[in-house]
Structure formats: structure tokens, C-alpha cells
Design a protein around this motif. Sequence first.
Motif, PDB file in Angstrom:
ATOM      1  N   ASP A 205      24.308  62.107 -16.301  1.00 28.64           N
ATOM      2  CA  ASP A 205      23.584  61.023 -15.646  1.00 28.64           C
ATOM      3  C   ASP A 205      23.931  60.871 -14.165  1.00 28.64           C
ATOM      4  O   ASP A 205      23.382  60.063 -13.464  1.00 28.64           O
ATOM      5  CB  ASP A 205      23.895  59.712 -16.386  1.00 28.64           C
ATOM      6  N   ALA A 248      20.830  59.433 -24.980  1.00 28.09           N
ATOM      7  CA  ALA A 248      21.957  58.531 -24.724  1.00 28.09           C
ATOM      8  C   ALA A 248      22.341  57.777 -25.994  1.00 28.09           C
ATOM      9  O   ALA A 248      23.517  57.587 -26.293  1.00 28.09           O
ATOM     10  CB  ALA A 248      21.598  57.558 -23.610  1.00 28.09           C
TER      11      ALA A 248
ATOM     12  N   ILE B 130      26.723  47.467 -24.597  1.00 32.93           N
ATOM     13  CA  ILE B 130      27.255  48.752 -24.153  1.00 32.93           C
ATOM     14  C   ILE B 130      26.215  49.861 -24.102  1.00 32.93           C
ATOM     15  O   ILE B 130      26.230  50.686 -23.193  1.00 32.93           O
ATOM     16  CB  ILE B 130      28.435  49.177 -25.059  1.00 32.93           C
ATOM     17  N   ALA B 131      25.293  49.859 -25.072  1.00 33.78           N
ATOM     18  CA  ALA B 131      24.367  50.986 -25.188  1.00 33.78           C
ATOM     19  C   ALA B 131      23.682  51.363 -23.865  1.00 33.78           C
ATOM     20  O   ALA B 131      23.680  52.532 -23.494  1.00 33.78           O
ATOM     21  CB  ALA B 131      23.343  50.723 -26.276  1.00 33.78           C
ATOM     22  N   LEU B 133      24.636  51.166 -20.957  1.00 35.51           N
ATOM     23  CA  LEU B 133      25.611  51.721 -20.016  1.00 35.51           C
ATOM     24  C   LEU B 133      25.486  53.230 -19.953  1.00 35.51           C
ATOM     25  O   LEU B 133      25.776  53.860 -18.940  1.00 35.51           O
ATOM     26  CB  LEU B 133      27.006  51.337 -20.508  1.00 35.51           C
ATOM     27  N   ILE B 134      25.056  53.812 -21.075  1.00 31.25           N
ATOM     28  CA  ILE B 134      25.027  55.260 -21.143  1.00 31.25           C
ATOM     29  C   ILE B 134      23.639  55.804 -20.779  1.00 31.25           C
ATOM     30  O   ILE B 134      23.482  56.977 -20.527  1.00 31.25           O
ATOM     31  CB  ILE B 134      25.518  55.696 -22.537  1.00 31.25           C
ATOM     32  N   VAL B 135      22.647  54.892 -20.681  1.00 30.22           N
ATOM     33  CA  VAL B 135      21.315  55.334 -20.274  1.00 30.22           C
ATOM     34  C   VAL B 135      21.290  55.504 -18.756  1.00 30.22           C
ATOM     35  O   VAL B 135      21.790  54.666 -18.019  1.00 30.22           O
ATOM     36  CB  VAL B 135      20.248  54.315 -20.712  1.00 30.22           C
ATOM     37  N   SER B 136      20.709  56.587 -18.295  1.00 31.05           N
ATOM     38  CA  SER B 136      20.638  56.908 -16.873  1.00 31.05           C
ATOM     39  C   SER B 136      20.242  55.706 -16.006  1.00 31.05           C
ATOM     40  O   SER B 136      19.328  54.960 -16.327  1.00 31.05           O
ATOM     41  CB  SER B 136      19.628  58.028 -16.664  1.00 31.05           C
ATOM     42  N   VAL B 137      20.959  55.533 -14.906  1.00 31.16           N
ATOM     43  CA  VAL B 137      20.655  54.443 -13.983  1.00 31.16           C
ATOM     44  C   VAL B 137      19.246  54.586 -13.409  1.00 31.16           C
ATOM     45  O   VAL B 137      18.555  53.597 -13.171  1.00 31.16           O
ATOM     46  CB  VAL B 137      21.696  54.410 -12.838  1.00 31.16           C
TER      47      VAL B 137
END
Lengths: 267, 310
Positions: A205, A248, B130-131, B133-137
Motif C-alpha cells: 500500500d 486487505a 482496525i480493518a 487501516l489496512i485498506v490503501s490510503v
Amino acid sequence: MDERFSGFGAFILSTITAGMMVFILAPLLLVMAVSVSDSYFVTFPPQGFTLKWYAKVLQDRDFLEAMRLSILLALGTTAGSLLLGVPAAFALVRGNFFGLAAIKGFLLSPLIFPALITGLALLQVLTKLGSQDARLNLLIGHVVVTSPYVIRTVVTSLQLVDENLEDAARTLGANRLTTFWRVTLPQIASGVAAGGLFAFMVSFDNYPVTMWLANSEYSPVPLVLMRQLVNVFDPSVPAMSTIIILMAMVGVLLLEKLVGLRRALAA
Amino acid sequence: MTTSEDAVAVLGAQAPPAARWGSRWRLALPVGLLAVPMLAFLAYFFFYPAIQLLLSSIQTQDSRGIIGRPFTLAHYTRLINVELYARVLWTTLRISIITSVLATVLAYPVALVMVKSRPMITRIITLIVIAPLIVSVVVRGYGWQLILQNGPKGMLNWILMTLHVVDAPLSVLYTEAAVVIGSLHVFFPMMVLPLASALGKIDPNLEDAARMLGAPWWRVFLRVTLPLSMPGFVAGFTLVFSLTAGSFVIPAILGGASAVMLGNLIEQQIFVVYDWPFGAAIAVVLVGLVLAINGVSMWLLEGRRLRRPE
């Protein structure tokens, strides 16, 4: 909410919490919703249902090439940061030498340094060195920002290892390597796996470091996505985004299975 | 006998047989040496570049683009004296402060509910917090772009107009407000997690005692829970402030031309104007800002200057 919070207080707390849950999920759910919308422009509310944008994305050369590059880069980064980070974590937990705290701060410092500046500084030095291989430069940059994550998770799990078990193995004649391989490693395996998964996800990412070190030939997923977002207005961008969201989610579930999310992120 | 033969004789007399010597060496190998590869790697690819960047921020660039002497502070004075750049600095500070304050106010209830609820609810809230957090900004910024879209086709405007809250569509996208909303979304977990961990460490007996002594819930909160959770608050505030100040993607996607932050200014100076020393100077100011807030928070946390209730 238990009985310790009651009446008005509990009402306010629950309302704000529920509101924040909606706030957190809304943009992700919306992206997923419009990715199956049967219209040539992204609009709200979504119209109809189709999977044709996914078909389009899965035939998009640029996107597939970026995916391939990002996955390879993230795998390389994971390997690199584990190779550097696991021994370093070992030194931090088991070592007993002068300046240990300072060295720990030193090793974790890329975490508080803005990643954007890490990438910029690295670009300057790599340019001076004449390193033109974007893939190698990206790998170096990604390992710099991901290795502290490995250190953090491995240090946490090493602290839970019972050293008596290692002493027992050694007393019974096992050498250091055997002891590590057969006794220590199984106990910290979930921590190492979580660290590796972190490294993979952070690398996959990463935008702020990647931005400086990539070139037109080697553009990982975040850069390609950012480009598409400015130039493409059909729902293929939400479709790409949804694929990334789903990947993700798999990562999160794995992390939850391996160590539990709170523990993985704490410390 | 020559001197070297002498040395061999002396060593030979004292050293154990070769095999044993090897194993002794392995056992005595200081475990600290295991940190050397990573130390060397970071020294060369992180600290050395950072120092080079600092150095080029006080150097000058000639017409061929070569950076060198004379040393100058002109790039720093330029950042403060040129109104356009000074405004970017203030925008960055303003957005970072507003985002951190909003994150605190909104994260506190979430962290409290997360800690004090039944396990099932705690688990669900943790996962939702939290979930993403891991998805692309980039993806999350895009999601907010779709929601805040100016004109009647944006989700927010569509809802507000359907409910007749507003008659004409609002213009939220490409404003500072949009950047604050996006940053809040991206960095919210960084506030909730330290707060929840600090709240989780509070001995429930302290709160029970206060309650039994007749304190209403808000007084228990103000006098017991809040002061004891200060370490989590300081840690969260520092994280959110630092991350927001150093962000690039969210202002680029949601801020447009009206909410340019330091990160975007750096990128522009390097990739568009090719002014390396000025770009480096802005970078140094940004790092200074982040290190300053981290320094203050360490001083607060480690000096135990946060008052504990008596």
C-alpha cells in the motif's frame, strides 16, 4: 455496555460510537457499491447491477502489470525485512549491552519519521550513487519503512518466550542453532508471521516512499490507482479499489487468526 | 625464535583445541551482534540520506542543478517570508491540529465502549476500527471523493437534498474540511488503539470505589478515568498529529488547490520546479515539526509529568 455506565452517559457514548462506525465503513461500502453500477459514469445512487467493470479491470494491462510488480515487491520486502528484523529483534530482547535502549530507538526511528521524507532523502542518495534500477531502489526504500514493524511484533512475541525451555534444550545437548530452530522459533512463529504480513501489507500500500523511487516503467499499484483516479471516470476505478479492499480484508483476517488484531497493533 | 613464532607458541599454549575453540566462540558470540546487519542497513539507507537531505537544505543549487557551496539559510527564510509558502505551513499546522483534536473527541467514546462492553461488541468494534487501516490510503481517499463530490451527484449532497436538509448542493470537496474528514478517517485507529489500551489498564476498582463513595458517572469520568487515560491520549494525539502533518495522498486527492500541505509542496518543488535545496528545506521543517511534537510527548510521558490523581 455494562451497568457501570448508565442512563444518559451510556446513550451519548453508544450514539457517538455507532456514528463513528458508520463514518469508518461508509467510504469503503460506497466504493464497493458503485463498482457494480451499470452506468458509464460513477454516480450516486448506483444504477443497476453488472460485473463488466471487473472484466474490464482484469483485462487492463497497466493494472495487471502493477499488481504483478506490487506483489513481487511486497514479497521481496517481506523477505528482506524479516532477514534484517528478526535477528535485530533477538538482539534487542536477549542482548545485554551498553546502549540497548538507544539502539532500539535507532532501529524503530523510521516509524516516527515521515515516510514521505524517508523516500525523498533516499532518492537523493540513490541518485548520487547512480543506482538506476527502480526495482532495487523500491526494495531498499520499502525495507527501510517495513523492518521496524517486524522488530515490533517479533520483540513482543519474544518477550513471551520462556527462556527455561531453551536452557533445557541446551542442557540436553542441542546447539544454539538447533535450539533456535526447534524450540524458540515455534514459539515466536505467529509473531514472525504477523511481522511479515505487516511488511507485506505496508509495502503493497505504500505511496509516500514509492512515489519518489518508482519510474514510468515500474509503477506499483498505489501509483497506478492514483493516476487512474484522475483520468478515468467509469466504475473501473471502484472495481480496482474493491479488489484491493478485498485483498486487505483477507490480510486482516489472517492477522486476526495469527495473533489477534489488538496485540498485533499494540506496543 | 622470531617474534611471530613466539606469539604462536604463547597462543598454542593457552588456546583450547581447534574444535572446542570454535564452539566456545559460538557460545560466547554476543547476541547483540545480530542487530548489526539492520543497524548497518539503516545507517546507510536511512540516517545517511537524512543527513544528506539536511545538508542540501543549506546549500545552493547552480544553474546546472549541481548542489554545493556556499552555505545559506535563504531557503528557510523563503519558506517563512513568501506568503504563498507561509500559508502552506499554516494550513498544514491547522489541518493537523483540527484533525488531532477531532480524533480525540470522537475516539474517546469509541475507546470507552470498546473497553467496557461485552466481548462480542468489543470484537466487532475492534474489527471495524482496525480493518480500514489496512485498506490503501488511495482507495479511502477515493471513497471520500465519491461521498463529498460537489454537485447533486455526490452521496452526501444527494442524501442532504433528498432529506431536504439543504436546497442547493454543498461544496465540500477540495476544501480544508474535506482534508480534515479524510485524514480523520485514515488516522482514527491511531487514536483509538492507544486510548483503548490505556483505558484497559485502569483498575476497575478505582472507578467502583469512586462510585460507591457517591460520585455521579461524569465525576467518576472527570476525576478518575480521564486523568488515568492521559498516556493513551498523549500517544494518540502525537501519532495523529505527526501522520497528518506528513501526509501527501489525502490532501492531493481531497484538498485540490485550496488545501495544499507541506508534503504536496515538497513534491511540487522536487518534481515540477526541480528546486532540490528548497524542497529539502521544507522537508527539514516538516521533520522538525514532527520531532518537536514527539519530543514534547516523550517529555510528558517519561517525565511522569502527567498528574496522577491523589
